[in-house]
Design an enzyme around this catalytic site. Sequence first.
Site, PDB file in Angstrom:
ATOM      1  N   TRP A   1       0.828  -1.197   0.000  1.00 35.48           N
ATOM      2  CA  TRP A   1       0.000   0.000   0.000  1.00 35.48           C
ATOM      3  C   TRP A   1       0.870   1.258   0.000  1.00 35.48           C
ATOM      4  O   TRP A   1       1.762   1.385  -0.806  1.00 35.48           O
ATOM      5  CB  TRP A   1      -1.028  -0.057   1.135  1.00 35.48           C
ATOM      6  N   SER A   2       0.634   2.194   0.896  1.00 32.51           N
ATOM      7  CA  SER A   2       1.284   3.513   0.770  1.00 32.51           C
ATOM      8  C   SER A   2       2.770   3.514   1.101  1.00 32.51           C
ATOM      9  O   SER A   2       3.437   4.528   0.879  1.00 32.51           O
ATOM     10  CB  SER A   2       0.564   4.546   1.632  1.00 32.51           C
ATOM     11  N   THR A   3       3.296   2.417   1.590  1.00 31.34           N
ATOM     12  CA  THR A   3       4.756   2.335   1.697  1.00 31.34           C
ATOM     13  C   THR A   3       5.365   2.483   0.310  1.00 31.34           C
ATOM     14  O   THR A   3       6.514   2.922   0.166  1.00 31.34           O
ATOM     15  CB  THR A   3       5.162   1.011   2.364  1.00 31.34           C
TER      16      THR A   3
ATOM     17  N   LYS B   1       4.754   4.771  -1.676  1.00 28.22           N
ATOM     18  CA  LYS B   1       5.052   6.187  -1.901  1.00 28.22           C
ATOM     19  C   LYS B   1       6.518   6.515  -1.635  1.00 28.22           C
ATOM     20  O   LYS B   1       7.081   7.421  -2.261  1.00 28.22           O
ATOM     21  CB  LYS B   1       4.152   7.074  -1.023  1.00 28.22           C
TER      22      LYS B   1
END
Length: 369
Positions: free
Chosen positions: A71-73, A75
């Site tokens: 998921w947002s890791t 980013k």
Amino acid sequence: MSEVGTEIHGTCAAGYEPVREAFAENFAERGEIGASVAVAVAGEPVVNLWAGWADPGRTREWQQDTLTNVWSTTKAMTSLCAHVLIDRGELDQDAPVARYWPEFAAGGKAEIPVRWIMGHKSGLTGLSVPASLQDYYDWEKITDLLARQEPLFPPGSTTGYQAITFGYLVGEVIRRITGRSCGAFFGSEIAGPLGADFYIGLPGSEQAALAQAYANASPAAQAALLNPALTGDEANADDWRMAEIPAANGHGTALGLVTVYGTLTDGSERLISAKTLQTARTGQGRFTDLVLGFPLEFGLGIALSGPEGHYGPNPAAFGHDGFGGSTVGADPESGVAIAYVMNRMGMNLADDPRKMALIDAVYRSLGAR
């Protein structure tokens, strides 16, 4: 459901036993199903552990090469692509986004600088028109909608976490500069040269190594991922895995993440210079984020550890958490990088208890040396 006596696999250097113990406690006390954790000090791996099950039914054991959607890791990896371009002089974080992506100037956005899309200050927290999950698989459709959209709050005035739009915004700038998608650039310029097991847009050849996500996210976490609503189960769909959604669908191992972030803590300047790293981790202002609802300070696409110690006791440490609990973080002053990935989605928007137990153990280990 706790896992008592789960067998822990991998390596743990002498002095880092507290990390192994905390990892085991995640299974015994914190409901872990399957996970991996890795730590690098001065660029060298000192911890690489994995354990548990790759599926909620507990039929496939987690292996050294088991991949999971972080998921947002993701980013943190997408941001590093932009940092590489900044380091090469191909991207100016203070230039208007429209310099690279002229269509972005529509809707009153002509003066929005690159640093605001990287620092979650663009006002483009989400799409203002209804969208479906399938739309996320259409890069041109989403970037066209974002280019034409007006900001949802005055740009630069505060932060509003760009949960999914971040990847399209930064990824399109990367594409306009390089002619390559974010995933292709990351693979050829970062993961490939480093031998890091991480992908933005998963090749079909890697599907067999995937962990299955077990969605259990809180209503607050799900509310941050509306239009379309995401629950976490999307990570189990082939279309999601193979698309490029550079804010949310990176797949990899903890060691793969640490292999990348270790280059930011070992003084090698292999990917970016010390000057560019300092630019990346310079705070853009601390705000109570309009989407997340708690105080946080972003650098250029990364979150700072701050007084809460999100990535350890150094307020200038940095990294990024993912929906459900995954994380990657770096503390150049201590020379340490840490990553944790898992398949049971936790309830926290940030600082999952499993992650924080591991970070605490890392610094206890460092302090004892």
